[in-house]
Every structure is written in structure tokens, then in C-alpha cells.
Write a protein that holds these residues in place. Structure first.
Motif, short mmCIF file in Angstrom:
data_model
loop_
_atom_site.label_atom_id
_atom_site.label_comp_id
_atom_site.label_asym_id
_atom_site.label_seq_id
_atom_site.Cartn_x
_atom_site.Cartn_y
_atom_site.Cartn_z
N MET A 1 0.85 -1.20 0.00
CA MET A 1 0.00 0.00 0.00
C MET A 1 0.89 1.25 0.00
N ILE A 2 0.29 2.41 -0.28
CA ILE A 2 1.10 3.62 -0.28
C ILE A 2 0.81 4.48 0.96
N ALA A 3 1.84 5.23 1.35
CA ALA A 3 1.73 6.10 2.53
C ALA A 3 2.55 7.37 2.27
N VAL A 4 2.10 8.46 2.85
CA VAL A 4 2.84 9.72 2.75
C VAL A 4 3.88 9.74 3.86
N HIS A 5 5.07 10.20 3.55
CA HIS A 5 6.12 10.28 4.55
C HIS A 5 6.62 11.73 4.63
N LEU A 6 6.76 12.21 5.90
CA LEU A 6 7.23 13.59 6.12
C LEU A 6 8.53 13.52 6.91
N GLU A 7 9.55 14.19 6.42
CA GLU A 7 10.84 14.19 7.13
C GLU A 7 11.62 15.42 6.71
N ASN A 8 12.11 16.17 7.70
CA ASN A 8 12.89 17.38 7.42
C ASN A 8 12.22 18.31 6.40
N GLY A 9 10.91 18.46 6.53
CA GLY A 9 10.20 19.38 5.65
C GLY A 9 9.89 18.81 4.28
N ARG A 10 10.32 17.57 4.01
CA ARG A 10 10.08 16.95 2.70
C ARG A 10 8.92 15.97 2.80
N VAL A 11 7.99 16.07 1.86
CA VAL A 11 6.86 15.14 1.78
C VAL A 11 7.10 14.22 0.59
N ASP A 12 7.07 12.89 0.80
CA ASP A 12 7.08 11.99 -0.36
C ASP A 12 6.13 10.82 -0.13
N VAL A 13 5.94 10.05 -1.15
CA VAL A 13 5.01 8.93 -1.08
C VAL A 13 5.80 7.64 -1.20
N ARG A 14 5.54 6.71 -0.28
CA ARG A 14 6.31 5.48 -0.24
C ARG A 14 5.38 4.27 -0.29
N ARG A 15 5.93 3.16 -0.73
CA ARG A 15 5.20 1.90 -0.68
C ARG A 15 5.65 1.19 0.60
N ILE A 16 4.72 0.88 1.48
CA ILE A 16 5.08 0.24 2.76
C ILE A 16 4.12 -0.93 3.01
N PRO A 17 4.48 -1.84 3.95
CA PRO A 17 3.56 -2.93 4.28
C PRO A 17 2.34 -2.40 5.03
N TRP A 18 1.28 -3.17 5.04
CA TRP A 18 0.10 -2.83 5.83
C TRP A 18 0.49 -2.67 7.30
N PRO A 19 -0.19 -1.76 8.02
CA PRO A 19 0.12 -1.64 9.45
C PRO A 19 -0.38 -2.88 10.21
N ARG A 20 0.29 -3.18 11.32
CA ARG A 20 -0.13 -4.32 12.13
C ARG A 20 -1.18 -3.83 13.15
N ARG A 21 -2.24 -4.55 13.29
CA ARG A 21 -3.31 -4.17 14.23
C ARG A 21 -3.04 -4.80 15.59
N ARG A 22 -2.95 -3.97 16.64
CA ARG A 22 -2.79 -4.49 18.01
C ARG A 22 -4.15 -4.73 18.63
N PRO A 23 -4.23 -5.57 19.67
CA PRO A 23 -5.52 -5.79 20.34
C PRO A 23 -6.09 -4.44 20.82
N GLY A 24 -7.38 -4.27 20.65
CA GLY A 24 -8.03 -3.01 21.05
C GLY A 24 -8.07 -1.99 19.93
N ASP A 25 -7.24 -2.19 18.92
CA ASP A 25 -7.23 -1.27 17.77
C ASP A 25 -8.18 -1.75 16.67
N ALA A 26 -8.59 -0.81 15.85
CA ALA A 26 -9.29 -1.16 14.61
C ALA A 26 -8.34 -0.88 13.46
#
Lengths: 317, 317
Positions: free
Chosen positions: A1-26
Motif C-alpha cells: 500500500m502507499i503512505a505519505v512520509h514527512l521528514e525534514n520538511g520533505r513530503v514523499d510517497v512510499r510503498r510500505i507494508p500494511w500496518p499491524r493491528r494491536r488488540p483493542g485497535d481497529a
């Protein structure tokens, strides 16, 4: 999936794995997200944030511990408290000293195709609120917060400084509450949007009325806003600060002391009153959408959102 | 007669004619005057004041329209309102837009052998309050003002920053009111004076307790005091600003907004509650007198008053 990444004032779009869901989270699929001035401040260095920004969203729950949540459209409280401290116990997890904040403080934000949030932070949307209105729930809650903090008698005049997104929302919330709102701004087309929502607007020329209001809200988002608001407040008046500005602001303390002004800092609010206003059609928000941009074009969307004259920029996955 | 003159930061003593008494005014012979931090700020350029400074005094009425005033020992409210505006009508002439202020704003002050003040500004002193205590009535009223502005429940902890004259008075007033006061300061001998008056004192090392108090009073008189006070306040807490500092102060607005702090500017107060405290012996002030200097030596007295470690310097005619 894609995600926006912000670092040192720079915005870019990266391909990253799905986030892991912890208990209690949706696990939530993004439907639409909004770029907030705070995101632009993060880009300018506020909080030294590095990671996935974004905290204004509408999403659909795709996985959760609580089965009835799955498939529901939701918005969410952005502060994640520890759940155990004096603040969390009062329902004020947004002041928990150990909180994380969605897309702002040690918690990946919503500018990605899927993200997680504790189930207890979620509010299920009624069908009557469309996505492009629901995405305003969080900034609208921030506007409503003023009413949890400051007593504003019905019919009393309030000056709102700033015709940006937050200023227009604050003006509407205070008008629905019954105040006589005067919105001061610099942009004819923004003031027109506010006027269409029933707000009395004043185009700022060089001179603002001095010592004229018992209550003034600074929603300019600028370093000068506070001193302007102080100058417009009557002695013993109240100035509500809704602007978060990166860095120290030069501040005329003698105006506060000599005129005995009360300055009230105001941040996030409860989502429930904001959702009621949207459900009942009491505020107009759609006209504030300046553009909708695909998530993969987030860098351009950030640049656009920071352009003078632009109101809300939405990101679509 | 002699009078102190302040201009461009220079203090000198001049021989001038007696002041002319207008109808409604009393002519007052100075018995004793106090040098306030505001006088030192005026010397540094605050308000660009040029003329006779001084606003803390005890005097004797020598001429007045009202015969019963003549011969009486008095102290006086320092704000001279127009008497007709909404503020003056509420008894808040100290916020009248057209006010003059004794020794501060377009009104010759008390650092002279004789001066005038409207009869309505005067309070006759009971015999039980000696001169060297009565001269503290005005700064004590400024300390009492906090209680007119902020609700402080009995038994609740309050941090007072600054062991100067005003800090020690504020600490005492809040303690008599019933608060659990912690006075933070840097000077062992000043803290000792406060401790002798029953105040719990804390010598400031480098670290102050962060996010620790619901209520903090900045009485440091310094530009840094406000940011220290903000850091010591809990979220949703209140910071009272008693410091008037010349010039703009760099101010961390995000601390106020994110923690939703309320900042309350606080200036002059009513003399009546201060006189009650002095009459009933509820506060100790004599120990705060560091020196008594003849009026003719006012330049040296100003230098002394600005010296670190010095508390109140009195001027005697």
C-alpha cells in the motif's frame, strides 16, 4: 500500500507494508483525509515530526475486536491517552502526559491507505453525513472546544480573526451557539463562503477596531494574530488562541497585564458536538473544499494547501 | 519644594513651585513613598514617561474641598478615571480609556513634597496602621486583585514565582485567602522574610517542577517569568501575569494552546481589601523595607532599588 512520509520538511510517497493491528485497535481503510494547517506546521518543523502525517479522516473499519464496528464508516478522536492517569479518567485523554497524537506525536497518521486507531477513539457516522462533510469533524470539534472553555452569552458580540478553514468553522460554531459573530479576514472569496453560511464578515483593511470586543478568537494561524487579537479586546476581555505557530512569538505582555486580558489556549475538542452539528446541517463545510487530490500526489497537495487563498485540500486514496 | 524628575532614564531632584490644587482635588503632604518595580521600568523606558514618578505613598491632607479630610493621613487609588464612561460607572476607573495614572501616565506622581489627587481617590487610614505599613497599601492591593479575577479554592496549591516585593505580598495574600502557597525564589534572605510570614518557600535550583500546579502566579518581574510559569502549569491550568516588562517578550504560544492554559493579566487592585489586611495584621510588610532614603537623594535610591537582593526602598521627604 502507499503512505505519505514527512521528514525534514520533505513530503514523499512510499510503498510500505500494511500496518499491524494491536488488540483493542481497529484497522481502518482511508476514505478521505484533510490537510490541516497543523500538517503544514509539521512540515515547517513544528514538533520535529518524522513519519506519516494526517489526522483528519473518514474511514471504513476493516478489522476490529468488536464485530459490530467492521464495515462501519467512522471518524476518530486523534489523542491516544494512557487510559490510567487523572486526565484519562476524566475523559480528557487529550491532555494525558503520555499520549500519542495521530499523525502529530509518536503515532502514524492517516495519510496512508490503511491505518490503525484504538476502537475507543472511533465514532460511527450516521448515514446522513456524507464523506466530504464528515472529514471536517475533527477541525469542527476543535472549533466547538471554545464553548467547553469560555462562557459566551447568547447575543454577545465575538470577533473571529482569520478567514482560513478554522476561522470559518469557529465563526459558524459560535453563530449557531447564538453569538453575534464578526469574522475578520483578508480574502474576499473566503469571506464570501462565510457570508453564505450566515456570518457577518469584515474585510480587514489596515485598521482593526481597537478595544472593541469582550471576546476575540485568534484563528489566523499567524504569529501576528495574537497581538492583533489583544489590541481588539476590551479591558478585562478574553482572547481565545486557536493558532498553533512554530517557534516563539514576540508578545506584548504589558497589553495583557495593563488591560487585564484573559488569554485562553484552545486545541482539540470532543467529536460528539461536531457530529451533531454536521448531522443537523447547522454548519456548511463543503464550500470550503478547494481541491481533491489523489494520495499518491500528496507532495503537490501539500504545496497547494500552503498556497494563499486555498482552503481545504482533501486527499483521496 | 523639591521634586524628583525622571526623563530619558535619568533621575534628578529639582526645586519646583507647589502644585496647584483644582476643585475636587486634595493637596497632600508626602509622609513616605515607596519605589516600585514599575518606577524602575519607567526609568528603563516603559511608557516613555517624563515627569515626576511615584505612586506608592502615605500622606497627610493639607487642603481639600471636604473639610473633614484636612489633617487626615491617607493613601490613594492611583488611577484617575473620567468619571463618566462605562468603566468608571462600574467602579473600574482603572480601566477608563481616558484615565491618567499617578506617576505613570500623564499625572505627576508622589515623589515630591506636596502633590494633588482627587478626593474620591483617597482612603483615610485608621490609626492602627503605621506609616511604614500603610505605604505598602497600593502594591498589596495589586496582590489582592488576583482574588477578584481568579477563583482559588481553599486548600488548593498555588505556585508563586519570584521572591521580590510583589511575589512576597502575593504569597501572603493567597495564604491568608486559604491557598497552599509555594513561593519560588532565588534569594535566601528574601525567602527567609516570606518564611517568617508563614509561607512555604522553595529555593530555585536549575529545575522547577513541570506541569505541577493548577495555578501559577508570575511575579518575577522578568521576561523569562511567563515561560517558566507556563511550564509549571498543569494542562488546563491558570497562569496569572503580575509582571510588567518593557518591550515584547518571546512567548511559547504552543505551550498555551496545546496545554489549553488560561493566562490572566492582572494589574492594580482595590485598596479596601489591602487596608483590611494591614489593619488586621494579616500580612507582614515591615521586614521588606531594605532602606529609607531622603527624597533629595532619590537618584541613589533608584540605583539602590534596582540592585539585586534589595526589596522595598522608601523615600522620606
Amino acid at each position: 500500500m502507499i503512505a505519505v512520509h514527512l521528514e525534514n520538511g520533505r513530503v514523499d510517497v512510499r510503498r510500505i507494508p500494511w500496518p499491524r493491528r494491536r488488540p483493542g485497535d481497529a484497522l481502518i481503510r482511508l476514505i478521505a483525509a484533510g490537510i490541516c494547517n497543523t500538517d503544514l506546521e509539521l512540515q515547517r518543523g513544528y514538533y520535529r515530526y518524522r513519519g506519516i502525517p494526517g489526522h483528519e479522516f473518514v474511514g471504513e473499519v476493516v478489522q476490529a475486536d468488536t464485530p459490530r464496528l467492521v464495515g462501519k464508516r467512522v471518524v476518530g478522536e486523534i489523542n491516544l491517552g494512557c487510559g490510567r492517569c487523572e486526565w484519562c479518567k476524566q475523559g480528557l485523554g487529550r491532555h494525558c502526559a503520555n499520549r500519542t497524537v495521530l499523525g502529530i506525536l509518536r503515532q502514524p497518521g492517516v495519510f496512508q491507505e490503511y491505518f490503525t486507531l484504538p476502537e475507543q477513539n472511533l465514532h460511527i457516522l450516521p448515514d446522513s453525513i456524507p464523506n466530504e462533510e464528515a472529514v471536517f469533524a475533527e477541525p469542527l470539534a476543535a472549533a466547538c472546544e471554545i464553548l467547553d472553555q469560555v462562557r459566551i452569552p447568547a447575543g454577545s458580540p465575538v470577533a473571529v480573526l482569520g478567514d482560513g478553514k478554522l476561522g470559518i468553522l469557529v465563526a459558524q460554531v459560535l453563530r449557531v451557539h447564538g453569538a453575534e459573530v464578526h469574522l475578520y479576514g483578508r480574502h474576499a472569496h473566503k469571506l464570501k463562503i462565510a457570508a453564505a453560511a450566515g456570518i457577518a464578515t469584515r474585510r480587514c483593511a489596515k485598521r482593526l477596531p481597537l478595544a472593541a470586543y469582550e471576546r476575540v478568537v485568534d484563528a489566523t494561524g499567524s504569529a501576528e494574530g495574537l497581538n492583533l487579537a489583544l489590541a481588539m479586546a476590551k479591558p478585562r476581555g478574553t482572547v481565545v488562541m486557536k493558532s498553533t505557530v512554530h517557534g516563539a512569538v514576540p508578545f506584548d505582555t504589558s497589553a495583557v497585564v495593563v488591560n487585564e486580558i484573559t488569554v485562553v489556549g484552545s486545541r482539540c475538542g470532543r467529536l460528539a458536538p461536531a457530529l451533531r452539528l454536521l448531522r443537523d446541517g447547522e454548519v456548511r463545510v463543503r464550500e470550503m473544499i478547494s481541491a481533491r487530490v489523489p494520495l499518491r500526489d500528496a507532495p503537490q497537495a501539500f504545496t497547494l494547501a500552503a498556497t494563499s487563498g486555498i482552503l481545504k485540500v482533501l486527499l483521496d486514496p
